[in-house]
Motif scaffolding. Structure first.
Motif, PDB file in Angstrom:
ATOM      1  N   ASN A 277       0.857  -1.188   0.000  1.00 45.18           N
ATOM      2  CA  ASN A 277       0.000   0.000   0.000  1.00 45.18           C
ATOM      3  C   ASN A 277       0.898   1.245   0.000  1.00 45.18           C
ATOM      4  O   ASN A 277       1.072   1.908   1.017  1.00 45.18           O
TER       5      ASN A 277
ATOM      6  N   ARG B  49      -0.210   4.956   1.170  1.00 41.96           N
ATOM      7  CA  ARG B  49      -0.119   5.320   2.579  1.00 41.96           C
ATOM      8  C   ARG B  49       1.324   5.657   2.951  1.00 41.96           C
ATOM      9  O   ARG B  49       1.588   6.644   3.625  1.00 41.96           O
TER      10      ARG B  49
ATOM     11  N   GLN C 247     -14.310   8.127   6.685  1.00 41.70           N
ATOM     12  CA  GLN C 247     -14.006   7.156   7.752  1.00 41.70           C
ATOM     13  C   GLN C 247     -14.080   5.711   7.275  1.00 41.70           C
ATOM     14  O   GLN C 247     -13.483   4.831   7.884  1.00 41.70           O
ATOM     15  N   VAL C 248     -14.853   5.436   6.243  1.00 39.63           N
ATOM     16  CA  VAL C 248     -15.000   4.031   5.839  1.00 39.63           C
ATOM     17  C   VAL C 248     -14.287   3.711   4.520  1.00 39.63           C
ATOM     18  O   VAL C 248     -14.381   2.595   4.022  1.00 39.63           O
ATOM     19  N   ARG C 249     -13.564   4.685   3.960  1.00 43.39           N
ATOM     20  CA  ARG C 249     -12.814   4.350   2.736  1.00 43.39           C
ATOM     21  C   ARG C 249     -11.606   3.504   3.117  1.00 43.39           C
ATOM     22  O   ARG C 249     -11.153   3.541   4.261  1.00 43.39           O
ATOM     23  N   PHE C 250     -11.084   2.747   2.178  1.00 47.36           N
ATOM     24  CA  PHE C 250      -9.949   1.878   2.501  1.00 47.36           C
ATOM     25  C   PHE C 250      -8.959   1.902   1.346  1.00 47.36           C
ATOM     26  O   PHE C 250      -9.307   2.286   0.225  1.00 47.36           O
ATOM     27  N   GLY C 251      -7.696   1.482   1.637  1.00 48.66           N
ATOM     28  CA  GLY C 251      -6.638   1.461   0.628  1.00 48.66           C
ATOM     29  C   GLY C 251      -6.968   0.474  -0.468  1.00 48.66           C
ATOM     30  O   GLY C 251      -7.437  -0.625  -0.195  1.00 48.66           O
ATOM     31  N   ARG C 252      -6.764   0.879  -1.683  1.00 50.31           N
ATOM     32  CA  ARG C 252      -7.106  -0.041  -2.781  1.00 50.31           C
ATOM     33  C   ARG C 252      -6.172   0.133  -3.978  1.00 50.31           C
ATOM     34  O   ARG C 252      -6.545  -0.131  -5.108  1.00 50.31           O
TER      35      ARG C 252
END
Ligand SMILES: O=C(O)CCC(=O)C(=O)O
Ligand SMILES: [Fe+2]
Length: 333
Positions: A103, A106, A132-137
């Motif tokens: 990732n 980040r 708050q609910v997004r994530f690494g992609r």
């Protein structure tokens, strides 16, 4: 056993690929990264110089194992020492390392300046979610021969693009329907899986070897398995297409709700304990009528949203001009 017959994937030129909505299966698009600075810039020397001390995840594949690995951490510099100085080992004689799913957004966001997400993949509904609910992609993979990624489909029905910057990478893919028939332990290079499951189902196994300059589009829910015939560098991202947004949301919500259901069970257990107590000792929140009314309204509010969704789903076919109720009558007259 006869070799597994494979069907090559379609290839499009970047100019011919305008809208993902027109593409309904995996496809290779050539030339999407022609404008990227990363193409010339991202050498091992560059990564070592700019980001050598950065911690990165590695998969350790023990001798003899093509698919099973343990996860570990090292630094990018140490991994690159291994990558450059250890001969490739396709016979699986010794332990191997695969720098997978790094990732970098980040850890090293500066790398984002070296490429642009291709226009055709730029709609990502995850951007519409609260932060708050997004994530690494988005990830970098430094591919290693003899280290494969087993059969899977990407989480939450996300689609993916995979851009190979150097070396080559081979994938086999099957439709969601065919993949759904496969058993645990099955694989797309396994003659037994083909003979016992895929061929009887009439499934087509697609194969592609991606080389520098190729980008593969994998629609959500397609099953795939990945091999690295030689060392390679791949930039990849998952994204949510609007046409699969509801599927994504229900799977993602299920995942988010797991810890909440633990809390819900604790609350229900507490209410049962109080209800079952013979002698009512100190008064509880539940003795307060206003409190109970508030809680009941809250539960109804939560439930109502899902009920409304259920009603919308039920109405969908019936209300559309080409829905079930409007099909040509078979017994007219
Ligand atoms: O390149 C690999 O080893 C796996 C790529 C892939 O399918 C993924 O990241 O989901
Ligand atoms: Fe994948």
């Amino acid at each position: 056993m006869a070799p597994i017959p494979v069907t090559p994937l379609r290839t499009l030129d970047a100019q011919a690929a305008a809208d993902l909505g027109d593409i309904d299966g995996p496809v290779v698009i050539r030339g999407l990264h022609a404008p990227w600075r990363a193409r010339g810039l991202w050498t091992t020397e560059f990564f070592r110089r700019e980001y050598g001390p950065t911690p990165v995840p590695v998969r350790n594949y023990p001798a003899g194992s093509e698919y099973d690995y343990t996860l570990a951490h090292t630094t990018l510099g140490d991994f690159l020492d291994y990558w450059e100085n250890t001969p490739a080992d396709t016979a699986l004689v010794r332990d191997r390392q695969y720098l997978a799913e790094w990732n970098f957004v980040r850890d090293c966001p500066g790398l984002l300046d070296d490429f642009d997400i291709p226009e055709i993949f730029s709609e990502d509904c995850i951007e519409r979610l609260p932060e708050q609910v997004r994530f690494g992609r988005m990830w970098l993979f430094f591919g290693e021969p003899g280290c494969s990624t087993g059969l899977h489909r990407d989480t939450f029905s996300t689609s993916a693009w995979l851009a190979v910057l150097s070396g080559s990478k081979t994938l086999r893919l099957v439709t969601p329907e065919a993949g759904g028939k496969l058993r645990p332990g099955d694989g797309l290079w396994s003659a037994a899986s083909y003979d016992e499951v895929l061929r009887p189902a009439g499934a087509v196994v697609h194969e592609v070897t991606l080389r520098a300059g190729d980008t593969l589009y994998i629609p959500g829910d397609w099953y795939h398995e990945v091999r690295n015939p030689e060392r390679n560098l791949m930039l990849t991202a998952n994204f949510v297409e609007e046409r699969r947004l509801l599927s994504f949301l229900s799977q993602f919500e299920t995942r988010l709700i797991e810890p909440i259901s633990v809390l819900r069970r604790a609350r229900n257990a507490q209410v049962r304990t109080w209800a079952e107590r013979e002698e009512k000792t100190p008064p509880t929140e539940l003795d307060d009528e206003a409190f109970r009314a508030r809680e009941a309204a809250w539960v109804r509010g939560m439930t109502a949203e899902l009920e409304e969704y259920g009603r919308a789903l039920a109405r969908w076919g019936a209300e559309r001009p080409d829905g079930p109720e409007h099909e040509a009558p078979s017994d007219a007259g």
